[in-house]
Design a protein around this motif. Structure first.
Motif, PDB file in Angstrom:
ATOM      1  N   GLU A 146      22.181  20.135  18.901  1.00  0.00           N
ATOM      2  CA  GLU A 146      22.580  21.342  18.180  1.00  0.00           C
ATOM      3  C   GLU A 146      21.363  21.927  17.471  1.00  0.00           C
ATOM      4  O   GLU A 146      20.428  21.201  17.087  1.00  0.00           O
ATOM      5  N   VAL A 147      21.408  23.236  17.275  1.00  0.00           N
ATOM      6  CA  VAL A 147      20.326  23.946  16.600  1.00  0.00           C
ATOM      7  C   VAL A 147      20.904  25.215  15.991  1.00  0.00           C
ATOM      8  O   VAL A 147      21.883  25.773  16.515  1.00  0.00           O
ATOM      9  N   GLU A 148      20.316  25.650  14.853  1.00  0.00           N
ATOM     10  CA  GLU A 148      20.765  26.874  14.180  1.00  0.00           C
ATOM     11  C   GLU A 148      19.944  28.064  14.689  1.00  0.00           C
ATOM     12  O   GLU A 148      18.719  27.989  14.779  1.00  0.00           O
ATOM     13  N   ARG A 149      20.636  29.136  15.006  1.00  0.00           N
ATOM     14  CA  ARG A 149      19.967  30.346  15.456  1.00  0.00           C
ATOM     15  C   ARG A 149      20.734  31.578  14.935  1.00  0.00           C
ATOM     16  O   ARG A 149      21.920  31.484  14.593  1.00  0.00           O
ATOM     17  N   THR A 150      20.027  32.723  14.905  1.00  0.00           N
ATOM     18  CA  THR A 150      20.630  34.010  14.536  1.00  0.00           C
ATOM     19  C   THR A 150      20.601  34.919  15.756  1.00  0.00           C
ATOM     20  O   THR A 150      19.548  35.107  16.378  1.00  0.00           O
ATOM     21  N   ILE A 151      21.747  35.486  16.107  1.00  0.00           N
ATOM     22  CA  ILE A 151      21.834  36.408  17.227  1.00  0.00           C
ATOM     23  C   ILE A 151      21.190  37.730  16.815  1.00  0.00           C
ATOM     24  O   ILE A 151      21.464  38.239  15.723  1.00  0.00           O
ATOM     25  N   ASN A 152      20.324  38.278  17.645  1.00  0.00           N
ATOM     26  CA  ASN A 152      19.632  39.510  17.266  1.00  0.00           C
ATOM     27  C   ASN A 152      20.543  40.723  17.400  1.00  0.00           C
ATOM     28  O   ASN A 152      21.712  40.616  17.781  1.00  0.00           O
ATOM     29  N   ALA A 153      20.003  41.904  17.089  1.00  0.00           N
ATOM     30  CA  ALA A 153      20.824  43.109  17.016  1.00  0.00           C
ATOM     31  C   ALA A 153      21.356  43.550  18.367  1.00  0.00           C
ATOM     32  O   ALA A 153      22.309  44.345  18.424  1.00  0.00           O
ATOM     33  N   THR A 154      20.769  43.080  19.469  1.00  0.00           N
ATOM     34  CA  THR A 154      21.248  43.463  20.796  1.00  0.00           C
ATOM     35  C   THR A 154      22.070  42.370  21.464  1.00  0.00           C
ATOM     36  O   THR A 154      22.337  42.443  22.660  1.00  0.00           O
ATOM     37  N   GLY A 155      22.494  41.351  20.692  1.00  0.00           N
ATOM     38  CA  GLY A 155      23.353  40.305  21.245  1.00  0.00           C
ATOM     39  C   GLY A 155      22.619  39.273  22.067  1.00  0.00           C
ATOM     40  O   GLY A 155      23.231  38.661  22.956  1.00  0.00           O
ATOM     41  N   LEU A 156      21.315  39.044  21.802  1.00  0.00           N
ATOM     42  CA  LEU A 156      20.532  38.064  22.551  1.00  0.00           C
ATOM     43  C   LEU A 156      20.253  36.850  21.683  1.00  0.00           C
ATOM     44  O   LEU A 156      20.015  36.968  20.481  1.00  0.00           O
ATOM     45  N   LEU A 157      20.259  35.673  22.319  1.00  0.00           N
ATOM     46  CA  LEU A 157      20.000  34.396  21.646  1.00  0.00           C
ATOM     47  C   LEU A 157      18.666  33.865  22.135  1.00  0.00           C
ATOM     48  O   LEU A 157      18.431  33.744  23.347  1.00  0.00           O
ATOM     49  N   ALA A 158      17.747  33.556  21.184  1.00  0.00           N
ATOM     50  CA  ALA A 158      16.432  33.012  21.515  1.00  0.00           C
ATOM     51  C   ALA A 158      16.537  31.495  21.567  1.00  0.00           C
ATOM     52  O   ALA A 158      16.855  30.850  20.563  1.00  0.00           O
ATOM     53  N   LEU A 159      16.238  30.940  22.738  1.00  0.00           N
ATOM     54  CA  LEU A 159      16.368  29.501  22.914  1.00  0.00           C
ATOM     55  C   LEU A 159      15.369  29.059  23.969  1.00  0.00           C
ATOM     56  O   LEU A 159      15.331  29.620  25.082  1.00  0.00           O
ATOM     57  N   ALA A 160      14.544  28.071  23.608  1.00  0.00           N
ATOM     58  CA  ALA A 160      13.565  27.479  24.527  1.00  0.00           C
ATOM     59  C   ALA A 160      12.630  28.539  25.090  1.00  0.00           C
ATOM     60  O   ALA A 160      12.274  28.511  26.271  1.00  0.00           O
ATOM     61  N   GLY A 161      12.228  29.509  24.259  1.00  0.00           N
ATOM     62  CA  GLY A 161      11.259  30.512  24.681  1.00  0.00           C
ATOM     63  C   GLY A 161      11.808  31.637  25.509  1.00  0.00           C
ATOM     64  O   GLY A 161      11.036  32.467  26.009  1.00  0.00           O
ATOM     65  N   ARG A 162      13.125  31.728  25.675  1.00  0.00           N
ATOM     66  CA  ARG A 162      13.722  32.808  26.466  1.00  0.00           C
ATOM     67  C   ARG A 162      14.874  33.426  25.686  1.00  0.00           C
ATOM     68  O   ARG A 162      15.426  32.829  24.761  1.00  0.00           O
ATOM     69  N   GLN A 163      15.246  34.660  26.084  1.00  0.00           N
ATOM     70  CA  GLN A 163      16.362  35.381  25.488  1.00  0.00           C
ATOM     71  C   GLN A 163      17.562  35.285  26.418  1.00  0.00           C
ATOM     72  O   GLN A 163      17.460  35.536  27.624  1.00  0.00           O
ATOM     73  N   HIS A 164      18.727  34.941  25.845  1.00  0.00           N
ATOM     74  CA  HIS A 164      19.949  34.764  26.625  1.00  0.00           C
ATOM     75  C   HIS A 164      21.030  35.686  26.065  1.00  0.00           C
ATOM     76  O   HIS A 164      21.312  35.652  24.856  1.00  0.00           O
ATOM     77  N   PRO A 165      21.663  36.536  26.885  1.00  0.00           N
ATOM     78  CA  PRO A 165      22.721  37.423  26.378  1.00  0.00           C
ATOM     79  C   PRO A 165      23.988  36.635  26.065  1.00  0.00           C
ATOM     80  O   PRO A 165      24.486  35.859  26.891  1.00  0.00           O
ATOM     81  N   VAL A 166      24.513  36.840  24.847  1.00  0.00           N
ATOM     82  CA  VAL A 166      25.737  36.143  24.435  1.00  0.00           C
ATOM     83  C   VAL A 166      26.813  37.106  23.950  1.00  0.00           C
ATOM     84  O   VAL A 166      27.901  36.669  23.582  1.00  0.00           O
ATOM     85  N   GLY A 167      26.528  38.417  23.882  1.00  0.00           N
ATOM     86  CA  GLY A 167      27.558  39.374  23.500  1.00  0.00           C
ATOM     87  C   GLY A 167      27.202  40.182  22.275  1.00  0.00           C
ATOM     88  O   GLY A 167      26.692  39.653  21.285  1.00  0.00           O
ATOM     89  N   PHE A 168      27.471  41.504  22.354  1.00  0.00           N
ATOM     90  CA  PHE A 168      27.165  42.391  21.235  1.00  0.00           C
ATOM     91  C   PHE A 168      28.029  42.083  20.016  1.00  0.00           C
ATOM     92  O   PHE A 168      27.627  42.358  18.888  1.00  0.00           O
ATOM     93  N   HIS A 169      29.223  41.570  20.207  1.00  0.00           N
ATOM     94  CA  HIS A 169      30.113  41.346  19.075  1.00  0.00           C
ATOM     95  C   HIS A 169      29.609  40.244  18.144  1.00  0.00           C
ATOM     96  O   HIS A 169      30.082  40.110  17.018  1.00  0.00           O
ATOM     97  N   LEU A 170      28.609  39.436  18.595  1.00  0.00           N
ATOM     98  CA  LEU A 170      28.038  38.389  17.755  1.00  0.00           C
ATOM     99  C   LEU A 170      26.704  38.800  17.135  1.00  0.00           C
ATOM    100  O   LEU A 170      26.059  37.978  16.474  1.00  0.00           O
ATOM    101  N   ALA A 171      26.294  40.053  17.309  1.00  0.00           N
ATOM    102  CA  ALA A 171      24.991  40.496  16.823  1.00  0.00           C
ATOM    103  C   ALA A 171      24.887  40.314  15.315  1.00  0.00           C
ATOM    104  O   ALA A 171      25.782  40.685  14.562  1.00  0.00           O
ATOM    105  N   GLY A 172      23.782  39.714  14.870  1.00  0.00           N
ATOM    106  CA  GLY A 172      23.521  39.522  13.451  1.00  0.00           C
ATOM    107  C   GLY A 172      24.127  38.269  12.851  1.00  0.00           C
ATOM    108  O   GLY A 172      23.875  37.971  11.680  1.00  0.00           O
ATOM    109  N   GLN A 173      24.933  37.523  13.575  1.00  0.00           N
ATOM    110  CA  GLN A 173      25.588  36.344  13.015  1.00  0.00           C
ATOM    111  C   GLN A 173      24.689  35.115  13.124  1.00  0.00           C
ATOM    112  O   GLN A 173      23.907  34.959  14.063  1.00  0.00           O
ATOM    113  N   ARG A 174      24.817  34.219  12.154  1.00  0.00           N
ATOM    114  CA  ARG A 174      24.140  32.929  12.158  1.00  0.00           C
ATOM    115  C   ARG A 174      25.089  31.912  12.779  1.00  0.00           C
ATOM    116  O   ARG A 174      26.201  31.689  12.260  1.00  0.00           O
TER     117      ARG A 174
END
Length: 591
Positions: free
Chosen positions: A435-463
């Protein structure tokens, strides 16, 4: 007719029998002028009626030629000096004749073309000026550029003047105007002249966190607070409030920086500015002080028995031991004896995060952000790694720059021997959940292992808490409630390289209620979700409906009314959660 012809005609009219009063009225002059013309004609004839100069034969109050030459010479040698400064220098150097007035000096300069005559602006008495009643009551501070170096860089100057006397208390050249450099310049002035009652600055980020998104307290504010200095700020975009320090900047540029070639180094620039500062304080008269020297009106603050309080990180750079805010500890009865050979030492120590969010322990800084200001953080530290924990939860892990001597000193200063590290340094077994803590960016992308992964606009800005469990990637919200599950896009090697990862906790709890999304019904009465087409009826065309996605079905609601239910035949994930913006209604053609 010319002036001479008019005067001759007036004389002829009087000689022809007209009265002086009638002739004066006809020519628009006084009776005395007509009598004067008659006298000139009788004495000198027609030549005596010609126009003549009104210059007096002698002028006892005329400026002595030697004084006039001295005025011009001073102006030519110092092109920036005005009439006030030239008059002051005449009195100081010894005038060879009577000292003229300021307006006389100005007229001499205009007559010789050394000053351009310009329309008069407002009188000096019309300006409303404010000034503190005594020295050390208020300092004004600011930062100015324009110090060019031979290598092409531009250094800055941290400046400060006393409001009452205009005495320059700070003039420090720094390569970059960081908050720490500004505070070091302030600390040097406080040690030399004492502590003022107030400090006035603009809203620069070196002075205040007034307009920072995170708020908090910068080091400059902390020094003011701990030493009893009232820090005052100007209104935004109001440079006239700090007009005295801005006027000092103008003198510094005109008299030193504008005409000086690039400096070889910062030390050379500091030496030149120190010379200008001495001249400005002791030899250069100030017009706002009625041509007095700033040093004549400045008096440093007397000692009050209270030592200067500086942060420990700043005091070490300033070359003096810091003054503790809390009462000093009693000296150790037994000195700390370091082992002859290096040993593995791990220390746990609890510290409070300052208002700036930048925690410093034994010279190493840990950025936690102003959001954690005032909280107690536990540090697990050894010579290789430092873990920062809040209420038993690890916030971050950074490489350690602490030596064995510093670790032993932390033990002597109230630290405690640490237990096992919160994260084992042994490699994780393949296939175990992390497990790891991350913040979803404003366009719904998750930064993990040096890459951006789309996870949904509805989660933008959430920790969120990201849980990688075998081939599934879970997104967990507060209380470990599952927000979304996705296929794991990472390989085993990428999972092992995730920064700040920790062993996974218990399995996440399922979501409290089914996920709902919005769709807009097409003109044919259908919607599309996860590439599956569902017919809801043409009567609902153009309306926005809510789709509740279950494990095996899709339920379609219109204002909480179930209007359709379809069996889920797609295995695609829902990636769009909001309906598109409805089109504006078209105007109906008139009948």
């Amino acid at each position: 007719m010319s002036v001479t012809e008019q005067r001759y005609q007036a004389v002829l009219d009087v000689q022809a029998g007209s009265t002086v009063t009638d002739v004066a009225a006809r020519f628009g002059v006084s009776r005395q002028a007509v009598h004067r013309w008659l006298s000139w004609y009788e004495q000198e004839g027609l030549a005596g009626l010609a126009d003549r100069s009104s210059r007096p034969r002698s002028s006892p109050t005329q400026t002595v030629p030697e004084v006039e030459a001295m005025i011009c010479e001073l102006r030519r040698n110092h092109p920036r000096w005005g009439a006030r400064r030239v008059l002051f220098e005449l009195g100081r150097m010894g005038c060879p004749g009577p000292i003229p007035s300021r307006i006389t000096v100005h007229r001499v300069l205009v007559r010789h073309g050394l000053v351009d005559e310009r329309p008069r602006r407002r009188r000096r008495e019309d300006y409303v000026r404010w000034e503190r009643d005594r020295p050390m009551e208020l300092w004004q501070m600011d930062i100015v550029g324009g110090v060019l170096l031979a290598d092409g860089r531009e250094a800055k100057v941290v400046t400060g003047v006393d409001d009452h006397s205009r005495f320059c208390v700070i003039a420090a050249v720094v390569p970059k105007a960081t908050g720490r450099a500004v505070c070091l310049a302030l600390a040097a002035a406080l040690r030399e002249y004492g502590i003022p009652e107030e400090l006035l600055t603009d809203n620069g980020k070196q002075f205040t966190a007034r307009f920072n998104a995170g708020g908090g307290e910068v080091m400059f504010d902390r020094i003011c607070r701990e030493n009893g200095i009232t820090h005052r700020l100007t209104k935004p975009r109001s440079p006239t409030t700090t007009g005295k320090i801005e006027r000092f900047h103008l003198s510094l540029r005109r008299e030193l920086l504008d005409d000086h070639p690039p400096f070889a180094s910062v030390c050379d620039a500091q030496a030149a500015i120190d010379g200008f500062r001495r001249h400005y304080n002791t030899e250069r008269p100030h017009q706002a002080l009625n041509m007095a020297f700033p040093a004549d009106r400045f008096r440093p603050a007397g000692g009050d028995g209270i030592a200067l309080r500086l942060p420990s990180s700043l005091a070490s750079l300033a070359g003096e031991p810091p003054t503790p805010v809390t009462p000093p500890r009693q000296p150790l009865t037994t000195p700390v004896v370091l082992p002859a050979a290096p040993l593995e030492v791990a220390v746990e120590v609890t510290k409070t995060v300052p208002g700036s969010g930048n925690l410093t322990v034994s010279g190493q800084q840990f950025w936690l952000g102003p959001a954690h200001a005032g909280r107690s953080i536990t540090l697990w530290a050894d010579a290789t790694v430092v873990h920062l924990m809040l209420d038993g939860i690890r916030l971050k892990t950074v490489p350690s720059r602490l030596s064995l001597t510093q670790l032993h000193q932390l033990l002597a200063d109230g630290g405690r021997p640490a237990g096992p590290p919160p994260i084992s340094s042994a490699p994780r077994q393949p296939g175990t959940a992390v497990e790891v803590e991350r913040t979803i960016n404003a366009t719904g992308l998750l930064a993990l292992a040096g890459r951006q992964h789309p996870v949904g606009f509805h989660l933008a800005g959430q920790r969120v808490t990201v849980r990688v469990d075998h081939g599934v990637l879970h997104l967990l919200g507060p209380d470990r409630v599952m927000l979304r599950s996705l296929p794991n896009p990472l390989t085993a090697a990428e999972v092992s390289r995730i920064r700040d990862a920790r062993p996974g906790g218990p399995a996440p709890a399922p979501a409290a209620e089914p996920r709902r999304v919005e769709r807009r019904v097409s003109c044919r009465g259908s919607i599309s979700i996860a590439r599956q087409k569902i017919q809801v009826g043409i009567s609902h065309a153009g309306r926005t409906v809510t789709v509740e996605q279950g494990d095996t079905t899709f339920r379609v609601y219109d204002a909480e009314q179930l209007i359709a239910e379809a069996l889920r035949t797609t295995t695609k994930q829902v990636t769009r959660f909001k309906a598109r913006k409805p089109e504006p209604p078209r105007s109906q053609p008139s009948a």
